[in-house]
Write a protein that holds these residues in place. Structure first.
Motif, PDB file in Angstrom:
ATOM      1  N   PHE A  29       7.179 -13.646 -18.646  1.00  0.00           N
ATOM      2  CA  PHE A  29       6.196 -14.389 -19.432  1.00  0.00           C
ATOM      3  C   PHE A  29       4.789 -13.819 -19.299  1.00  0.00           C
ATOM      4  O   PHE A  29       4.089 -13.677 -20.303  1.00  0.00           O
ATOM      5  CB  PHE A  29       6.234 -15.875 -19.094  1.00  0.00           C
ATOM      6  N   PRO A  30       4.328 -13.471 -18.091  1.00  0.00           N
ATOM      7  CA  PRO A  30       3.005 -12.841 -18.007  1.00  0.00           C
ATOM      8  C   PRO A  30       2.941 -11.518 -18.783  1.00  0.00           C
ATOM      9  O   PRO A  30       1.935 -11.231 -19.443  1.00  0.00           O
ATOM     10  CB  PRO A  30       2.789 -12.623 -16.508  1.00  0.00           C
ATOM     11  N   ALA A  31       4.017 -10.728 -18.727  1.00  0.00           N
ATOM     12  CA  ALA A  31       4.040  -9.466 -19.472  1.00  0.00           C
ATOM     13  C   ALA A  31       4.010  -9.730 -20.969  1.00  0.00           C
ATOM     14  O   ALA A  31       3.290  -9.050 -21.716  1.00  0.00           O
ATOM     15  CB  ALA A  31       5.279  -8.657 -19.090  1.00  0.00           C
ATOM     16  N   LEU A  32       4.769 -10.718 -21.415  1.00  0.00           N
ATOM     17  CA  LEU A  32       4.756 -11.070 -22.838  1.00  0.00           C
ATOM     18  C   LEU A  32       3.390 -11.597 -23.267  1.00  0.00           C
ATOM     19  O   LEU A  32       2.888 -11.231 -24.333  1.00  0.00           O
ATOM     20  CB  LEU A  32       5.827 -12.126 -23.142  1.00  0.00           C
ATOM     21  N   ALA A  33       2.786 -12.446 -22.452  1.00  0.00           N
ATOM     22  CA  ALA A  33       1.476 -13.011 -22.792  1.00  0.00           C
ATOM     23  C   ALA A  33       0.420 -11.917 -22.903  1.00  0.00           C
ATOM     24  O   ALA A  33      -0.479 -11.998 -23.746  1.00  0.00           O
ATOM     25  CB  ALA A  33       1.058 -14.048 -21.751  1.00  0.00           C
ATOM     26  N   LYS A  34       0.539 -10.900 -22.072  1.00  0.00           N
ATOM     27  CA  LYS A  34      -0.423  -9.797 -22.097  1.00  0.00           C
ATOM     28  C   LYS A  34      -0.278  -8.983 -23.386  1.00  0.00           C
ATOM     29  O   LYS A  34      -1.265  -8.638 -24.018  1.00  0.00           O
ATOM     30  CB  LYS A  34      -0.207  -8.904 -20.873  1.00  0.00           C
ATOM     31  N   GLN A  35       0.962  -8.684 -23.769  1.00  0.00           N
ATOM     32  CA  GLN A  35       1.184  -7.856 -24.952  1.00  0.00           C
ATOM     33  C   GLN A  35       1.211  -8.657 -26.257  1.00  0.00           C
ATOM     34  O   GLN A  35       0.944  -8.118 -27.323  1.00  0.00           O
ATOM     35  CB  GLN A  35       2.490  -7.073 -24.810  1.00  0.00           C
ATOM     36  N   LEU A  39       1.777 -15.627 -28.344  1.00  0.00           N
ATOM     37  CA  LEU A  39       2.924 -16.358 -27.797  1.00  0.00           C
ATOM     38  C   LEU A  39       2.561 -17.274 -26.627  1.00  0.00           C
ATOM     39  O   LEU A  39       3.420 -18.003 -26.131  1.00  0.00           O
ATOM     40  CB  LEU A  39       4.015 -15.378 -27.337  1.00  0.00           C
ATOM     41  N   LYS A  40       1.300 -17.247 -26.186  1.00  0.00           N
ATOM     42  CA  LYS A  40       0.932 -18.054 -25.009  1.00  0.00           C
ATOM     43  C   LYS A  40       1.336 -19.521 -25.126  1.00  0.00           C
ATOM     44  O   LYS A  40       1.894 -20.075 -24.175  1.00  0.00           O
ATOM     45  CB  LYS A  40      -0.559 -17.898 -24.701  1.00  0.00           C
ATOM     46  N   PRO A  41       1.095 -20.205 -26.261  1.00  0.00           N
ATOM     47  CA  PRO A  41       1.520 -21.616 -26.328  1.00  0.00           C
ATOM     48  C   PRO A  41       3.035 -21.790 -26.188  1.00  0.00           C
ATOM     49  O   PRO A  41       3.499 -22.725 -25.541  1.00  0.00           O
ATOM     50  CB  PRO A  41       1.048 -22.071 -27.719  1.00  0.00           C
ATOM     51  N   VAL A  42       3.796 -20.889 -26.768  1.00  0.00           N
ATOM     52  CA  VAL A  42       5.260 -20.952 -26.656  1.00  0.00           C
ATOM     53  C   VAL A  42       5.682 -20.717 -25.208  1.00  0.00           C
ATOM     54  O   VAL A  42       6.534 -21.430 -24.667  1.00  0.00           O
ATOM     55  CB  VAL A  42       5.925 -19.912 -27.586  1.00  0.00           C
ATOM     56  N   LEU A  43       5.071 -19.729 -24.571  1.00  0.00           N
ATOM     57  CA  LEU A  43       5.409 -19.413 -23.178  1.00  0.00           C
ATOM     58  C   LEU A  43       5.054 -20.573 -22.249  1.00  0.00           C
ATOM     59  O   LEU A  43       5.799 -20.874 -21.314  1.00  0.00           O
ATOM     60  CB  LEU A  43       4.707 -18.125 -22.745  1.00  0.00           C
ATOM     61  N   GLU A  44       3.940 -21.237 -22.530  1.00  0.00           N
ATOM     62  CA  GLU A  44       3.558 -22.406 -21.733  1.00  0.00           C
ATOM     63  C   GLU A  44       4.575 -23.534 -21.911  1.00  0.00           C
ATOM     64  O   GLU A  44       4.941 -24.207 -20.947  1.00  0.00           O
ATOM     65  CB  GLU A  44       2.157 -22.873 -22.118  1.00  0.00           C
ATOM     66  N   ILE A  93      10.939 -15.989 -28.907  1.00  0.00           N
ATOM     67  CA  ILE A  93      10.445 -14.812 -28.182  1.00  0.00           C
ATOM     68  C   ILE A  93      11.396 -13.629 -28.125  1.00  0.00           C
ATOM     69  O   ILE A  93      11.048 -12.596 -27.570  1.00  0.00           O
ATOM     70  CB  ILE A  93      10.000 -15.175 -26.744  1.00  0.00           C
ATOM     71  N   ILE A  94      12.577 -13.725 -28.732  1.00  0.00           N
ATOM     72  CA  ILE A  94      13.534 -12.617 -28.597  1.00  0.00           C
ATOM     73  C   ILE A  94      12.986 -11.321 -29.196  1.00  0.00           C
ATOM     74  O   ILE A  94      13.149 -10.248 -28.612  1.00  0.00           O
ATOM     75  CB  ILE A  94      14.922 -12.977 -29.184  1.00  0.00           C
ATOM     76  N   GLN A  95      12.319 -11.411 -30.326  1.00  0.00           N
ATOM     77  CA  GLN A  95      11.775 -10.195 -30.931  1.00  0.00           C
ATOM     78  C   GLN A  95      10.735  -9.560 -30.009  1.00  0.00           C
ATOM     79  O   GLN A  95      10.740  -8.352 -29.801  1.00  0.00           O
ATOM     80  CB  GLN A  95      11.157 -10.494 -32.301  1.00  0.00           C
ATOM     81  N   ALA A  96       9.858 -10.383 -29.445  1.00  0.00           N
ATOM     82  CA  ALA A  96       8.837  -9.857 -28.531  1.00  0.00           C
ATOM     83  C   ALA A  96       9.487  -9.261 -27.288  1.00  0.00           C
ATOM     84  O   ALA A  96       9.050  -8.215 -26.800  1.00  0.00           O
ATOM     85  CB  ALA A  96       7.843 -10.955 -28.153  1.00  0.00           C
ATOM     86  N   LEU A  97      10.529  -9.900 -26.769  1.00  0.00           N
ATOM     87  CA  LEU A  97      11.232  -9.349 -25.603  1.00  0.00           C
ATOM     88  C   LEU A  97      11.828  -7.983 -25.928  1.00  0.00           C
ATOM     89  O   LEU A  97      11.767  -7.058 -25.121  1.00  0.00           O
ATOM     90  CB  LEU A  97      12.339 -10.290 -25.140  1.00  0.00           C
ATOM     91  N   ASN A  98      12.398  -7.868 -27.111  1.00  0.00           N
ATOM     92  CA  ASN A  98      12.977  -6.589 -27.528  1.00  0.00           C
ATOM     93  C   ASN A  98      11.922  -5.506 -27.698  1.00  0.00           C
ATOM     94  O   ASN A  98      12.211  -4.327 -27.534  1.00  0.00           O
ATOM     95  CB  ASN A  98      13.794  -6.754 -28.814  1.00  0.00           C
TER      96      ASN A  98
END
Length: 116
Positions: A29-35, A39-44, A93-98
């Motif tokens: 989640f921190p890596a996703l939030a940085k890039q 997505l921060k609200p979804v990650l929270e 978040i799957i697209q962002a993870l990919n």
């Protein structure tokens, strides 16, 4: 399934889910939030779900598994929230993870990515 065997399976499941969520909260989640700051609200929201799931798993760990109805009620509740959580996570978040670029994970793979 006998109560002790069911309890052992549930404890293993609880440990795996906890490892997965801890890895997401501390690594992915921190890596996703940085890039992907959008997505921060979804990650929270997903991290908040992790807290709820943790509470449910802790309750499950305290269950004695001798009352089938009580055990089934707890297991059904956990199943429902985890299925909903994973479906939401995949949609959001799957697209962002990919697309996540984390070259440091190649050299030093985070523990939550290790297969146990």
């Amino acid at each position: 399934m006998r109560p002790k065997k069911l309890q052992a399976h549930c404890l293993s499941f609880c440990a795996a889910v906890t490892k997965h969520h801890t890895g997401e909260d501390e690594g992915a989640f921190p890596a996703l939030a940085k890039q992907f700051p959008e997505l921060k609200p979804v990650l929270e929201e997903l991290a908040h779900d992790h807290g709820l799931i943790t509470m449910m798993l802790e309750r499950l760990e305290q269950l004695d598994f001798t009352d089938p109805e009580d055990s089934l009620r707890e297991l059904n509740g956990i199943e429902a929230i985890i299925e909903s959580h994973f479906a939401y996570e995949e949609r959001k978040i799957i697209q962002a993870l990919n697309e996540l670029n984390a070259p440091e994970w190649t050299a030093d793979q985070p523990k939550f990515l290790h297969k146990t």
